[in-house]
Design a protein around this motif. Sequence first.
Motif, short mmCIF file in Angstrom:
data_model
loop_
_atom_site.label_atom_id
_atom_site.label_comp_id
_atom_site.label_asym_id
_atom_site.label_seq_id
_atom_site.Cartn_x
_atom_site.Cartn_y
_atom_site.Cartn_z
N GLU A 1 16.41 9.27 32.10
CA GLU A 1 16.06 10.69 32.20
C GLU A 1 14.61 10.88 32.64
O GLU A 1 14.25 11.92 33.19
CB GLU A 1 16.28 11.39 30.86
CG GLU A 1 17.75 11.53 30.46
CD GLU A 1 18.46 12.61 31.26
OE1 GLU A 1 17.78 13.41 31.93
OE2 GLU A 1 19.71 12.65 31.20
N ARG A 2 13.78 9.88 32.41
CA ARG A 2 12.38 9.96 32.80
C ARG A 2 12.22 10.02 34.32
O ARG A 2 11.22 10.54 34.83
CB ARG A 2 11.63 8.73 32.27
CG ARG A 2 10.12 8.78 32.45
CD ARG A 2 9.45 7.58 31.80
NE ARG A 2 8.01 7.73 31.76
CZ ARG A 2 7.24 7.43 30.71
NH1 ARG A 2 7.80 6.98 29.61
NH2 ARG A 2 5.93 7.58 30.77
N SER A 3 13.20 9.52 35.05
CA SER A 3 13.10 9.46 36.51
C SER A 3 13.46 10.78 37.18
O SER A 3 13.13 10.97 38.35
CB SER A 3 14.00 8.35 37.06
OG SER A 3 15.37 8.67 36.87
N PHE A 4 14.14 11.68 36.48
CA PHE A 4 14.47 12.98 37.07
C PHE A 4 14.42 14.10 36.03
O PHE A 4 15.44 14.74 35.76
CB PHE A 4 15.82 12.96 37.79
CG PHE A 4 16.91 12.16 37.12
CD1 PHE A 4 17.28 12.39 35.80
CD2 PHE A 4 17.58 11.17 37.82
CE1 PHE A 4 18.29 11.67 35.19
CE2 PHE A 4 18.59 10.43 37.22
CZ PHE A 4 18.95 10.69 35.91
N PRO A 5 13.25 14.35 35.45
CA PRO A 5 13.12 15.43 34.47
C PRO A 5 13.45 16.78 35.11
O PRO A 5 13.25 16.98 36.31
CB PRO A 5 11.64 15.37 34.06
CG PRO A 5 10.95 14.76 35.25
CD PRO A 5 11.93 13.75 35.77
N LEU A 6 14.01 17.66 34.31
CA LEU A 6 14.37 19.01 34.76
C LEU A 6 15.47 19.00 35.83
O LEU A 6 15.70 20.00 36.49
CB LEU A 6 13.16 19.78 35.30
CG LEU A 6 11.93 19.92 34.38
CD1 LEU A 6 10.86 20.74 35.09
CD2 LEU A 6 12.30 20.56 33.06
N GLN B 1 5.19 -5.43 39.93
CA GLN B 1 4.15 -5.10 38.94
C GLN B 1 4.12 -3.62 38.58
O GLN B 1 3.54 -3.23 37.56
CB GLN B 1 2.78 -5.50 39.48
CG GLN B 1 2.39 -4.78 40.76
CD GLN B 1 1.06 -5.24 41.31
OE1 GLN B 1 0.06 -5.30 40.59
NE2 GLN B 1 1.04 -5.59 42.60
N TYR B 2 4.77 -2.76 39.39
CA TYR B 2 4.74 -1.32 39.15
C TYR B 2 5.98 -0.80 38.43
O TYR B 2 6.06 0.39 38.13
CB TYR B 2 4.57 -0.58 40.48
CG TYR B 2 3.33 -0.99 41.23
CD1 TYR B 2 2.06 -0.74 40.72
CD2 TYR B 2 3.42 -1.65 42.46
CE1 TYR B 2 0.92 -1.14 41.41
CE2 TYR B 2 2.28 -2.04 43.16
CZ TYR B 2 1.04 -1.78 42.63
OH TYR B 2 -0.10 -2.16 43.32
N PHE C 1 6.98 4.78 39.89
CA PHE C 1 6.43 6.07 40.26
C PHE C 1 5.42 5.86 41.39
O PHE C 1 4.30 5.37 41.17
CB PHE C 1 5.74 6.74 39.06
CG PHE C 1 6.69 7.09 37.95
CD1 PHE C 1 7.73 7.98 38.18
CD2 PHE C 1 6.55 6.53 36.70
CE1 PHE C 1 8.61 8.30 37.16
CE2 PHE C 1 7.42 6.85 35.68
CZ PHE C 1 8.46 7.74 35.91
N LEU C 2 5.79 6.25 42.60
CA LEU C 2 4.92 6.01 43.75
C LEU C 2 3.60 6.75 43.64
O LEU C 2 2.59 6.29 44.16
CB LEU C 2 5.64 6.40 45.04
CG LEU C 2 6.39 5.27 45.74
CD1 LEU C 2 7.53 4.75 44.88
CD2 LEU C 2 6.92 5.72 47.09
#
Length: 347
Positions: A137-142, A231-232, A247-248
């Motif tokens: 869910e953190r990847s597409f809030p709202l 690493q990201y 997160f770019l």
Amino acid sequence: MPTTESVTNNTILDQLFTKSPQSIRHFELAPLSFEMHFYGQFEEAFFCDAIAHLETEKPAAGALKIAIIDQKTTNQNIPDALRHWPSVDAYSGDMLEMPAPFFGNCNTNSYTITFINRETSQAAIWLSDAAELPTYERSFPLRQFFYFWFRNTSHVMVHAGALGFDLGGVLLAGKGGSGKSTSTMACLDSTLQYAGDDFILIETQQPFVHSLYNVAKLEEHNLANFPHLRQYVYNWESVPVDKAQLFLRQFMPEKVIHGFPLKAILLPKFTGQVNTAHRPASKAEAMKALVPSSVWLLRSDTYQVEKISCLVRNLPCFWLETGTDLAQIPAKIIKILETMKAETIVD
């Protein structure tokens, strides 16, 4: 039995916004300015990292207010009129017979309830327990909120990738395993800019892409193609059950673009050959690539399909037959834009 009185007189939202939030964050999405009012003790970054590229320092006049409420760390429980709404659609979670201009939805996957008053530009999202929200869910809030808000407009949310320049770009659409994410990530080392690789908002009347999320996603085995990105990854604890997510905005802010005119729809298909090629795709093939995942993931209705159909009818569509030489993918996309008599798009 719950009544609609507290809904129709807006008591629920009016009372909510008289309370002081933990914090307020401001965001600017071209078709919509909005504020997130946080109530409770939880990690705000969970809701903000993916939309950080949209965040602004100053509030906009008339901005939509969205309250994010964690029931576990506040005393602000879901109002009975919403908790016990008499009729809820089993597929979408929509609260049926909700009087206009209100909208309600119950999401049983994330245990959240969303309530919107379009007339007053107010909304609330109640979380059962913010700490227990699924990592994805953190990847597409709202996500559901954006879909609800734009559902009856000329904008449509689709599950796709988007790459381009200020003067024009492309949509990449396809089912899982088609190579959509790999193709999108392969373009990060090119002059193409990134508008998303999950959910994209598109104006359909004059096709224009609006970036919603700066997150990128890859299956664990595909990270071998991009070892410098490992690493990201922020969600190693849930990989490989979930895709690796990055997160770019945090490490490649210059690559994220807010939007561009949409010039074409590309359907990636990995061939296993070395070279990348393209050929025309039919409108039916483009619909098959765009509609199933967009409809299923958003639990949407036929109106969304109609808007996607309108978009597809008005744009050229191509198969993007990708090969093992990943550097050829961005070069081919740029070439497609150039051969569409759009040379001014490319720097």
